[in-house]
Design a protein around this motif. Sequence first.
Motif, mmCIF file in Angstrom:
data_model
loop_
_atom_site.group_PDB
_atom_site.id
_atom_site.type_symbol
_atom_site.label_atom_id
_atom_site.label_comp_id
_atom_site.label_asym_id
_atom_site.label_seq_id
_atom_site.Cartn_x
_atom_site.Cartn_y
_atom_site.Cartn_z
ATOM 1 N N ALA B 77 -4.700 -5.523 -2.733
ATOM 2 C CA ALA B 77 -3.302 -5.892 -2.057
ATOM 3 C C ALA B 77 -2.684 -6.904 -2.766
ATOM 4 O O ALA B 77 -1.507 -7.034 -2.792
ATOM 5 C CB ALA B 77 -4.059 -6.474 -0.592
ATOM 6 N N ARG B 83 -0.255 -1.104 3.032
ATOM 7 C CA ARG B 83 -0.372 0.395 3.902
ATOM 8 C C ARG B 83 0.035 -0.319 5.374
ATOM 9 O O ARG B 83 -0.306 -1.260 5.769
ATOM 10 C CB ARG B 83 -1.489 0.847 3.744
ATOM 11 N N THR B 84 0.263 0.896 5.965
ATOM 12 C CA THR B 84 0.258 0.651 7.553
ATOM 13 C C THR B 84 -0.818 1.717 7.983
ATOM 14 O O THR B 84 -1.266 2.865 7.568
ATOM 15 C CB THR B 84 1.472 0.941 8.255
ATOM 16 N N PHE B 85 -1.356 1.448 8.991
ATOM 17 C CA PHE B 85 -2.441 2.459 9.589
ATOM 18 C C PHE B 85 -1.780 3.455 10.707
ATOM 19 O O PHE B 85 -0.985 3.115 11.389
ATOM 20 C CB PHE B 85 -3.534 1.600 10.483
ATOM 21 N N GLU B 157 3.471 -3.328 13.006
ATOM 22 C CA GLU B 157 2.409 -2.780 11.821
ATOM 23 C C GLU B 157 3.536 -2.883 10.364
ATOM 24 O O GLU B 157 2.831 -3.280 9.267
ATOM 25 C CB GLU B 157 2.133 -1.619 12.184
ATOM 26 N N ILE B 160 4.218 -6.546 8.909
ATOM 27 C CA ILE B 160 2.990 -6.952 8.254
ATOM 28 C C ILE B 160 2.878 -6.419 6.700
ATOM 29 O O ILE B 160 2.776 -7.384 5.992
ATOM 30 C CB ILE B 160 1.542 -6.829 8.990
#
Lengths: 290, 259, 361
Positions: B77, B83-85, B157, B160
């Motif tokens: 990171a 990434r997004t989930f 999401e 962030i």
Amino acid sequence: MPQFAIIAVSILFDGLAYAMFLFITSVGLSVTMGLMGFVNLAHGAFAMAGGYIVVSLTRNLGIGFAPSLAIAAVVVGAVSVIFERGLYRRLYKATDLEQVLLTIGLAFMAIATATYLYGPIPKSVPLPTWLQGDISLGFRAFPTYRAFLIVLGIVLISVLWYAFEKTNIGAKIRAAVDNRRMAESVGINVDLLFTLTFALGSGLAALGGGLAIQLFGLSPSFAVLYLVLFLIVVAVGGLGSLKGTLLAALVIGVIDTGGKYLYAEAGGFFIYAITVIVLLIKPAGFYGRE
Amino acid sequence: MTAALQVQNLNRSFGALNVTRDVTMSLERGARCALIGPNGAGKTTLVNLITGVLKPSSGTVLLNGVDITTSSQATRARGGLARTFQINQLFRGLSVLENICMAIGERDGENSNMWRSAGAKRSVIDEALDHLDSLRLVDDALRLVRELPYGRQRLVEIAIALAQKPRVLLLDEPAAGVPSSESHLILDVVANLDPDIAVLIIEHDMDVVFRFAREIIVLVQGAVFTQGTPKEIMSNEDVRAVYLGQEGHDAVQRGGGHV
Amino acid sequence: MAANETTAAAMTSPRDSEAIAARDRAAEYLVSRHRYRWAEALPWLACIAVFFLFPDRLTFGSQVLVMVLFALSLDLILGYAGIVTLGHAAFFGIGAYTVGLGAAKFGWTEPVSGLFAAFVVASIAGFITGWFLLRYRGLTLLMLTLATAIMMQEAGNLRSDLSGGYDGLPGLVFDPLLGRFDYDLYGHTNYVYALVVLAVVFYFVRRIVYSPFGQALTGIRENVRRMHAIGSPVHWRLVTVYTIAAGIAGIAGALFTQTNAYVTLTVFDFENSAKVMVMLILGGTGRLYGAFLGAAVYMVLEDYFSKLSPTFWQFGIGLLLVLAVLFARRGVLGLFEQAGAYFGKDKNLDKNLDKNKGTKP
Ligand SMILES: Nc1ncnc2c1ncn2[C@@H]1O[C@H](COP(=O)(O)OP(=O)(O)OP(=O)(O)O)[C@@H](O)[C@H]1O
Ligand SMILES: [Mg+2]
């Protein structure tokens, strides 16, 4: 026969009897935890309840020891369903902490109830004549009761193994422990399965509680004192694994007995050390899914 | 020039199931790449392998030319990977603003500070509000995430991930679970991302894929089935057979509570 | 109409005064939650009031303060970071034995430096065990923490020549506090001592939980996957807070030994770990003053009911736990807050929201 060999045989014998008690009492906890991931700290209370039922039946009603064991197992198994349906079910999706708190609360209540009904002094149980005395094998005499425990343990292990590995229900349980979502998607009713195994596991715990009276005496603190051992067996063996539970029960049973024979001052130090070592190396236990 | 992200011969299995099979791919700086494939093809698993949630059984992952195969998620990171989930992973009990501040705080190392009062650093709040502004989320800044409608949560999401100031961004079905009346909001955001960021998007809606992507990778049963420009993919008969033909089927599945 | 105009303004130029005001509000909201409130004085005033109102119960009062401190340390890891441990008594015990052994075997009888020593030793133990254990979760972590605490107890029992075993180290003598205040029969000195220590530690804990680090701990509790994804060194963060909490539990244990002038191996009991958790849960986790309320209520009730009937008390505490899990997951303080919100006292946030709703496109 040399002294050390006699000691070794004694440790193995007593350890085996102890391991059978651990296995019988813990196996239900392992399977239910494996199925639902539910941390059940009231399991020891079910075992204790079984023990006190056996005490009452034998002492107050004059029922024989063996039938009392069976009755205790059935009664506790049946009553546990009420708890499962009424209380546990609400917390399957809750956090570990909430499950821990609820079941510790139940355990406290059970201990208090037992103290109120039976008092804090350890109880014993009258054994039938065929379980009294010793069996002599020449070099050493072994208590008949422990021999009985070993035989009973082996019978139960065989039955459970058969049920788990060879029957339809056993296959379903294994599938659900392995991958709950997958099992549900192929139409296995995991809820019902869980209730069944929960009842069976609690019943076995009650049987274990009844069997334990002769070994350790039965007092209300049993519910917490031995709970730690059951949890260790479950964690070290691996959740939901019959093989793992058996292996862990044997390891813990024999090592604890050996420790007490050879180095009594250390108390339970060895089993806790073993627990920590095993879990650090294999966090999911011997046969648990990582 | 080294690629922003390079994946070489990546493998991973769950028990007997080979979920990722010898995957090789790369994203250039500013790439716009779509990863498509039927349900269970191993798309999310690939993202998990790249970000370090899962360890590969073999193969390498390079971020800006640096081998990160065995690095922790945190190292990756900090190296600019975000990434997004597919399923929201948010701090549901915190406000939207705090969710964003959390990412900024970790990015800047501010979250190691035990003495300052959280929120006392105005620059962090201002930056967080800028991010929220650009996603039209400012009005929800002080609401708890769990009180937001799902579509807005999907935006958080993404917010962030953007607050991490990534060089490489992996979007796992950003509009999944959002009613189509609202999904255009999310897809607008995706379409207007900083052109310098290398973006990999997993998406089932082929219209979106063809509009957004300059490059498409088709994953089938864990392996790269084919890759190419949208035109090439569109005209590829085999892809039609394995994937495009299934679109209707997938849509039905997704409508039926697919997560 | 007015709402529409502000909307248009906010959208055309986000930097205009309305938008800046909204930013100020947001910043103010974040910071304001960490300010001291007048209500926070209440528990402290209560502690002072107890000193004057119950001068002959201050020995018991010190016990309560020790447990508040212990529960506070657990709140750091359980309430904020979400680490569930069944072995927190390990660090309490280490602190208790650090000053106990120090006084009994090495003549280290100065109390305040004893607290520091306990803090350091317990922190080191926390760091080492935390480093290994905090990689795990769920049942594995529960069993590892539980086993660690019992192992320390058994190790102490093995060396009962040092630890005094379950008979303990009785009749410890400590120097007068700061070389001046001697320990009196009613425990006045002890009470003030414990209260001051609690206040100092509380100040530090409060700073920590309201710091960005504390916020990161909350993030780990709320969603650890996301924390990993945004680059948080999760394990490191957990080890850090575990070390601090262990140190504070060590201070609590040291205070316990000093105020009682004895210590036995029962400090490591599973019951001790369970008890502090129950206190915290009853008071409310993750809210600092939950430790106060929980420990105080628990100790007072225990004192009262266990004299009447220990069995009844045990049943009651079990029932309370069950009810708390089913109906009051956020503890007594949580109930207060709900009641407060219900009666409209805590509408600040809502007001902010209402303002924002007006400008929503
Ligand atoms: N932790 C796991 N353990 C076992 N099997 C897993 C695990 N994670 C994924 N799988 C399996 O790996 C396969 C690929 O899963 P993955 O989530 O990567 O698919 P996907 O392409 O993202 O699918 P979708 O379109 O449904 O999101 C599936 O068969 C899934 O069941
Ligand atoms: Mg997926």
